[in-house]
Design a protein around this motif. Structure first.
Motif, PDB file in Angstrom:
ATOM      1  N   LEU A  81      34.500  74.339  85.551  1.00 53.12           N
ATOM      2  CA  LEU A  81      34.273  74.111  87.198  1.00 53.12           C
ATOM      3  C   LEU A  81      35.633  75.061  87.636  1.00 53.12           C
ATOM      4  O   LEU A  81      35.725  75.355  88.142  1.00 53.12           O
ATOM      5  CB  LEU A  81      34.008  72.587  87.198  1.00 53.12           C
ATOM      6  CG  LEU A  81      33.655  72.928  88.463  1.00 53.12           C
ATOM      7  CD1 LEU A  81      31.840  73.533  89.000  1.00 53.12           C
ATOM      8  CD2 LEU A  81      33.064  71.365  89.248  1.00 53.12           C
ATOM      9  N   MET A 134      34.833  69.558  84.251  1.00 52.13           N
ATOM     10  CA  MET A 134      35.993  69.954  84.392  1.00 52.13           C
ATOM     11  C   MET A 134      36.787  71.155  84.288  1.00 52.13           C
ATOM     12  O   MET A 134      37.265  72.102  85.789  1.00 52.13           O
ATOM     13  CB  MET A 134      36.917  68.383  85.050  1.00 52.13           C
ATOM     14  CG  MET A 134      36.542  66.981  84.883  1.00 52.13           C
ATOM     15  SD  MET A 134      37.418  65.779  85.358  1.00 52.13           S
ATOM     16  CE  MET A 134      35.869  64.749  86.226  1.00 52.13           C
ATOM     17  N   GLU A 155      33.265  64.800  79.949  1.00 51.67           N
ATOM     18  CA  GLU A 155      32.838  65.310  81.193  1.00 51.67           C
ATOM     19  C   GLU A 155      34.341  66.632  81.548  1.00 51.67           C
ATOM     20  O   GLU A 155      34.415  66.722  82.897  1.00 51.67           O
ATOM     21  CB  GLU A 155      33.188  64.365  82.030  1.00 51.67           C
ATOM     22  CG  GLU A 155      34.212  62.976  82.004  1.00 51.67           C
ATOM     23  CD  GLU A 155      33.142  61.990  80.900  1.00 51.67           C
ATOM     24  OE1 GLU A 155      33.091  60.662  81.436  1.00 51.67           O
ATOM     25  OE2 GLU A 155      32.855  62.651  80.536  1.00 51.67           O
ATOM     26  N   ALA A 187      29.053  64.799  87.157  1.00 55.15           N
ATOM     27  CA  ALA A 187      28.583  63.158  88.172  1.00 55.15           C
ATOM     28  C   ALA A 187      27.888  62.703  86.886  1.00 55.15           C
ATOM     29  O   ALA A 187      27.974  60.869  87.092  1.00 55.15           O
ATOM     30  CB  ALA A 187      28.092  64.421  88.906  1.00 55.15           C
ATOM     31  N   THR A 201      26.507  74.177  88.958  1.00 52.97           N
ATOM     32  CA  THR A 201      26.178  73.514  89.100  1.00 52.97           C
ATOM     33  C   THR A 201      26.404  72.394  88.087  1.00 52.97           C
ATOM     34  O   THR A 201      25.423  71.392  88.474  1.00 52.97           O
ATOM     35  CB  THR A 201      24.420  73.570  89.861  1.00 52.97           C
ATOM     36  OG1 THR A 201      24.831  74.576  91.322  1.00 52.97           O
ATOM     37  CG2 THR A 201      23.736  72.904  89.916  1.00 52.97           C
ATOM     38  N   GLN A 255      28.098  72.128  85.284  1.00 51.98           N
ATOM     39  CA  GLN A 255      29.694  71.290  85.615  1.00 51.98           C
ATOM     40  C   GLN A 255      29.526  70.275  86.130  1.00 51.98           C
ATOM     41  O   GLN A 255      29.996  68.952  85.310  1.00 51.98           O
ATOM     42  CB  GLN A 255      30.474  72.499  85.510  1.00 51.98           C
ATOM     43  CG  GLN A 255      30.329  73.756  84.378  1.00 51.98           C
ATOM     44  CD  GLN A 255      29.827  73.484  82.857  1.00 51.98           C
ATOM     45  OE1 GLN A 255      30.337  72.566  82.089  1.00 51.98           O
ATOM     46  NE2 GLN A 255      29.208  74.286  82.606  1.00 51.98           N
ATOM     47  N   ARG A 256      28.943  70.292  87.656  1.00 45.79           N
ATOM     48  CA  ARG A 256      28.762  69.690  88.474  1.00 45.79           C
ATOM     49  C   ARG A 256      27.538  67.775  88.175  1.00 45.79           C
ATOM     50  O   ARG A 256      28.593  67.264  87.985  1.00 45.79           O
ATOM     51  CB  ARG A 256      28.905  69.611  89.665  1.00 45.79           C
ATOM     52  CG  ARG A 256      29.746  70.989  90.476  1.00 45.79           C
ATOM     53  CD  ARG A 256      29.357  71.174  91.653  1.00 45.79           C
ATOM     54  NE  ARG A 256      30.353  71.382  92.390  1.00 45.79           N
ATOM     55  CZ  ARG A 256      29.957  72.908  92.515  1.00 45.79           C
ATOM     56  NH1 ARG A 256      29.461  74.008  92.066  1.00 45.79           N
ATOM     57  NH2 ARG A 256      31.461  73.536  93.053  1.00 45.79           N
TER      58      ARG A 256
END
Length: 398
Positions: A324, A321, A317, A383, A376, A378-379
């Motif tokens: 992103l 991040m 993540e 999440a 999208t 990456q999100r």
């Protein structure tokens, strides 16, 4: 070569910056038209150890840490986007997938050849209909000690200069989604392996993009990487690190954009004073500098975490991040750069020769929205992982 001392690394970084903003920038003028890297680019890259430096010492490399690799990447990313794309791949996915998942037989045969680009390997995951995840449709069907590969890949980089291709295909369509895929190493020139040319891209010219088509390609089992059904895991693990490298590439670009913009703002005089002295321009430069600093902090914090424990918590993540945020930063900085340069920034390089290739960099950086996953994607990654951990409760700057 033994591990670089601090002074040796600093000298090398300056050397790579001069290479990126000098010879590489100059030869890019022709590449913008031809869409092909000249042999001189590969020669200079090899002579300046850009294929060698990132390798483990057992294969002729320098045993660099992730932090040191990223510092080198930041410097060459100040140059043309297509060359950055090629060298970013050379320093990471090109060799790392084989190193992490290849058999000892394959590693012994191929790994020593990476150091001077005697071998270069691209990676074919993306498909026009199946995307880049578990819904891929290319197949590899077991046939005795071989696999028979059929299908197509799309938007594949470096197809004009590679010797092998990492290819991810469905090996068991009835398995759970995380076990459907496997990854192979496919030699160029294998019968049934076809390259389909694509038009020029908006930016990052020269990076050799094409489609690939596989028609009953017979591949011996020795070219399977990892285990059958491990393809999705290989992709996720390898791309996690590479996404942070994309962010580092963005860092190199936005740092140069900021420097170019400040010089232009100091030189451009309206109503008797440089626009750099005007409040509106100061606000823009302050915002640009803040984005650059925040991105640098994120990139090198990730590198520090990876150097401490490459399999530690939050690596995936954190990399997403970084990627992103680097998109947000690059969009903001490049837009402000173009506005401050004004009309001349919209023209090709000859109009901004005293500052840098504004128009080309503005086009080049847009590829970062798409490389190794859109915002999208990456999100979704962030999440999924943060939710699994219940938040980043173990996160520490120590």
């Amino acid at each position: 070569m033994s591990k670089l001392s601090k002074s040796e690394l600093e000298a090398y970084l300056l050397k790579i910056r001069d290479l990126a903003q000098g010879p590489f920038d100059e030869m890019q003028r022709e590449i913008e038209v031809t869409n092909v890297f000249p042999d001189e680019f590969y020669k200079l890259s090899a002579e300046n150890d850009l294929y060698r430096c990132c390798l483990p010492s057992e294969y002729g490399g320098w045993d660099l840490s992730e932090t040191e690799i990223m510092r080198i990447q930041e410097e060459f990313s100040r140059g043309p986007g297509g060359m950055r794309m090629h060298l970013h791949h050379a320093m990471d996915l090109n060799w790392r997938v084989l190193y992490d998942y290849g058999s000892e037989e394959l590693k012994k045969e191929i790994m020593p050849k990476f150091h001077d680009k005697s071998v270069y390997i691209n990676w074919a995951i993306t498909e026009q209909k199946g995307g880049t995840g578990a819904d891929l449709q290319s197949t590899a069907v077991k046939d005795g000690d071989d696999y028979i590969i059929n299908g197509e890949k799309f938007l594949i980089s470096h197809t004009d200069c590679c010797d092998y291709t990492y290819i991810t295909c469905v090996t068991d369509p009835n398995a759970p989604k995380d076990k459907r895929l496997s990854t192979f190493l496919l030699p160029q020139g294998t019968e049934g392996f076809e390259t389909i040319p694509m038009p020029h891209m908006m930016g990052c010219r020269g990076a050799g993009h094409a489609g690939l088509k596989f028609t009953n390609v017979r591949l011996p089992k020795k070219y399977l990487l990892g285990e059958e059904g491990q393809g999705l895991e290989i992709s996720i693990h390898s791309l996690s690190v590479s996404r942070a490298h994309i962010a580092c590439s963005n860092l190199g670009m936005v740092q140069r954009m900021l420097e170019m913009t400040i010089k232009r703002a100091k030189d451009r005089v309206t109503f008797g004073k440089p626009i750099a002295d005007r409040q509106a321009i100061k606000v823009k430069i302050a915002d640009m500098a803040t984005y650059v600093h925040a991105l640098r902090t994120m990139v090198y914090e990730f590198a520090k975490s990876y150097d401490t424990d490459p399999n530690g918590p939050f690596i995936e993540e954190k990399a997403a991040m970084c990627k992103l945020f680097s998109i947000w930063a690059t969009k903001a900085v490049s837009d402000e750069m173009l506005e401050i340069f004004g009309g001349i920034g919209y023209f090709e390089e000859d109009c901004t020769i005293d500052y840098g290739p504004v128009e080309r960099m503005y086009r080049d950086c847009r590829a970062m929205w798409l490389e190794e996953g859109t915002p999208t994607v990456q999100r979704i990654t962030i999440a999924r992982n943060v939710s699994r951990h219940g938040g980043m409760t173990e996160y520490s700057f120590d």
